[in-house]
Every structure is written in structure tokens, then in C-alpha cells.
Motif scaffolding. Structure first.
Motif, mmCIF file in Angstrom:
data_model
loop_
_atom_site.group_PDB
_atom_site.id
_atom_site.type_symbol
_atom_site.label_atom_id
_atom_site.label_comp_id
_atom_site.label_asym_id
_atom_site.label_seq_id
_atom_site.Cartn_x
_atom_site.Cartn_y
_atom_site.Cartn_z
ATOM 1 N N LEU A 1 0.984 -1.383 -0.047
ATOM 2 C CA LEU A 1 -0.053 0.008 -0.181
ATOM 3 C C LEU A 1 0.949 1.263 0.035
ATOM 4 N N GLU A 2 1.945 1.336 0.916
ATOM 5 C CA GLU A 2 2.665 2.459 0.549
ATOM 6 C C GLU A 2 3.435 2.503 -0.539
ATOM 7 N N PHE A 3 3.824 1.530 -1.355
ATOM 8 C CA PHE A 3 4.320 1.564 -2.717
ATOM 9 C C PHE A 3 3.330 2.051 -3.673
ATOM 10 N N LEU A 4 2.330 1.572 -3.180
ATOM 11 C CA LEU A 4 0.995 2.113 -4.276
ATOM 12 C C LEU A 4 0.832 3.504 -4.051
ATOM 13 N N GLN A 5 1.056 3.994 -2.900
ATOM 14 C CA GLN A 5 0.625 5.476 -2.623
ATOM 15 C C GLN A 5 1.682 6.284 -3.043
ATOM 16 N N ARG A 6 2.931 6.044 -2.999
ATOM 17 C CA ARG A 6 4.056 6.628 -3.505
ATOM 18 C C ARG A 6 3.922 6.743 -5.066
ATOM 19 N N ALA A 7 3.734 5.351 -5.605
ATOM 20 C CA ALA A 7 3.540 5.446 -7.036
ATOM 21 C C ALA A 7 2.561 6.441 -7.683
ATOM 22 N N ALA A 8 1.365 6.296 -7.037
ATOM 23 C CA ALA A 8 0.262 7.396 -7.414
ATOM 24 C C ALA A 8 0.555 8.783 -7.111
ATOM 25 N N ALA A 9 1.520 8.798 -6.264
ATOM 26 C CA ALA A 9 2.045 10.430 -5.963
ATOM 27 C C ALA A 9 2.784 11.116 -6.926
ATOM 28 N N LEU A 10 3.651 10.147 -7.544
ATOM 29 C CA LEU A 10 4.492 10.685 -8.670
ATOM 30 C C LEU A 10 3.858 10.577 -9.905
ATOM 31 N N ALA A 11 2.717 10.027 -10.122
ATOM 32 C CA ALA A 11 1.844 9.999 -11.401
ATOM 33 C C ALA A 11 0.877 11.369 -11.199
ATOM 34 N N CYS A 12 0.495 11.670 -9.931
ATOM 35 C CA CYS A 12 -0.428 12.937 -9.726
ATOM 36 C C CYS A 12 0.431 14.026 -9.802
ATOM 37 N N LEU A 13 1.815 13.938 -9.564
ATOM 38 C CA LEU A 13 2.424 15.116 -9.813
ATOM 39 C C LEU A 13 2.938 15.421 -11.312
ATOM 40 N N VAL A 14 3.122 14.314 -11.821
ATOM 41 C CA VAL A 14 3.280 14.446 -13.362
ATOM 42 C C VAL A 14 1.817 15.041 -14.101
ATOM 43 N N TYR A 15 0.554 14.383 -13.621
ATOM 44 C CA TYR A 15 -0.863 15.113 -14.087
ATOM 45 C C TYR A 15 -0.707 16.503 -13.651
ATOM 46 N N GLY A 16 -0.392 16.774 -12.496
ATOM 47 C CA GLY A 16 -0.343 18.251 -12.319
ATOM 48 C C GLY A 16 0.421 19.126 -12.949
ATOM 49 N N VAL A 17 1.550 18.921 -13.289
ATOM 50 C CA VAL A 17 2.508 19.425 -13.775
ATOM 51 C C VAL A 17 1.816 19.768 -15.410
ATOM 52 N N GLY A 18 1.306 18.485 -15.841
ATOM 53 C CA GLY A 18 0.493 18.685 -17.074
ATOM 54 C C GLY A 18 -0.376 19.662 -17.322
ATOM 55 N N TYR A 19 -1.282 19.790 -16.313
ATOM 56 C CA TYR A 19 -2.374 20.702 -16.356
ATOM 57 C C TYR A 19 -1.988 22.134 -16.062
ATOM 58 N N TRP A 20 -0.848 22.269 -15.192
ATOM 59 C CA TRP A 20 -0.170 23.540 -15.239
ATOM 60 C C TRP A 20 0.413 24.252 -16.805
ATOM 61 N N VAL A 21 1.099 23.102 -17.093
ATOM 62 C CA VAL A 21 1.461 23.584 -18.534
ATOM 63 C C VAL A 21 0.497 23.997 -19.234
ATOM 64 N N ARG A 22 -0.711 23.143 -19.429
ATOM 65 C CA ARG A 22 -1.879 23.782 -20.004
ATOM 66 C C ARG A 22 -2.391 24.970 -20.036
ATOM 67 N N LEU A 23 -2.355 25.304 -18.587
ATOM 68 C CA LEU A 23 -2.884 26.514 -18.178
ATOM 69 C C LEU A 23 -1.877 27.756 -18.460
ATOM 70 N N LEU A 24 -0.582 27.623 -18.246
ATOM 71 C CA LEU A 24 0.187 28.589 -18.438
ATOM 72 C C LEU A 24 0.647 28.681 -19.915
ATOM 73 N N GLY A 25 0.230 27.934 -20.766
ATOM 74 C CA GLY A 25 0.605 28.053 -22.141
ATOM 75 C C GLY A 25 1.867 27.664 -22.681
ATOM 76 N N PHE A 26 2.662 27.006 -22.044
ATOM 77 C CA PHE A 26 4.005 26.424 -22.327
ATOM 78 C C PHE A 26 4.108 25.461 -23.442
ATOM 79 N N TYR A 27 2.996 24.951 -23.808
ATOM 80 C CA TYR A 27 2.843 23.798 -25.026
ATOM 81 C C TYR A 27 2.308 24.857 -26.056
ATOM 82 N N GLU A 28 2.731 24.419 -27.325
ATOM 83 C CA GLU A 28 2.216 25.099 -28.676
ATOM 84 C C GLU A 28 1.139 24.110 -28.917
#
Length: 140
Positions: A20-47
Motif C-alpha cells: 500500500l505504501e508503494f502504491l501510494q508513492r507511485a500514485a503520488a508521482l503520477a499525480c505530480l506528473v498530471y498536475g504539472v501537465g495541467y499547469w503546462v496547459r494553463l500557462l501556455g508553455f505547450y504549442e
């Protein structure tokens, strides 16, 4: 050793708790990637079209803004193994399932993310049930 000293020793984790600890930490890394992806979308860094907040349709603005904040917040909670981490992740996952599952004409089709959220939720629920059963068995 006194009883107080023995009580302060950490208990060994079961294999289910480690998983469970491993699953939560793996999900945390995925959430960080998704969060950065949404910020990239909002801030317009992607063409691309609609990849900036002021050019997005209102429905994307309403979805991307809270998810950009909540996914990194969920990542912190999951990484710290805090009790509120899975709750915030569940809210984010639910929002994406609704977006991509029920409104594909607005947000597009992304069945892989729906399957991924379902698998993670199933694994989390299964591990929590196994931990509960194991603790109940050890109390008797």
C-alpha cells in the motif's frame, strides 16, 4: 526493557502495508506528473490550439484549474502517506473519469486514464481490506 520502551518500538509492517505504501508513492508521482501537465496547459508553455488559459473554452477552464491545484496537493498527501492524500486523489480521479468518460465530446476520449484510475482505486481498496482483515485476525 520496560513496557514503555517496548511500546515505543515500531511494529513490523506486513507485506500488504508495504504494498500500500508503494502504491501510494507511485500514485503520488503520477499525480505530480498530471498536475504539472495541467499547469503546462494553463500557462501556455505547450504549442497548440487551446493550450493557454485565455484561449481555452470555459468548460476546460473549469476543469483544468482545480485539477492543476488538486493533483499536486494529492501527490503531497499520498507521498506523506497522510490520510487525506487518497481522498484528494479520489476527487481528482473522479473528476477525470467524469470528464473523459461522460463528456468525451468536450474533453476528448481517454479510456486509458479511466482504466488506470479504476485499477489504482481497486488496488487501494483491496489492500485496505486485506490490511483490515489481517489486523482483525491478529487481534483475535
Amino acid at each position: 526493557m520496560t513496557e514503555e520502551g517496548a511500546a515505543s518500538l515500531p511494529a513490523r509492517q506486513s507485506p500488504f502495508e508495504i504494498a500500500l505504501e508503494f502504491l501510494q508513492r507511485a500514485a503520488a508521482l503520477a499525480c505530480l506528473v498530471y498536475g504539472v501537465g495541467y499547469w503546462v496547459r494553463l500557462l501556455g508553455f505547450y504549442e497548440g490550439s487551446e493550450w493557454r488559459f485565455d484561449l481555452m473554452p470555459v468548460y476546460w477552464q473549469l476543469a483544468a484549474t482545480p485539477l492543476a491545484v488538486m493533483f499536486p496537493f494529492a501527490a503531497v498527501g499520498l507521498w506523506m502517506l497522510a490520510s487525506w492524500g487518497p481522498v484528494v486523489w479520489f476527487a481528482c480521479a473522479g473528476a477525470e473519469v467524469v470528464m473523459y468518460g461522460f463528456f468525451p465530446e468536450l474533453y476528448g476520449r481517454w479510456p486509458l486514464i479511466i482504466i488506470l484510475h479504476a485499477v489504482v482505486a481497486g488496488l487501494y481498496a483491496g489492500l485496505r481490506i486485506l490490511i483490515h482483515l489481517e489486523r482483525r485476525r491478529s487481534e483475535n
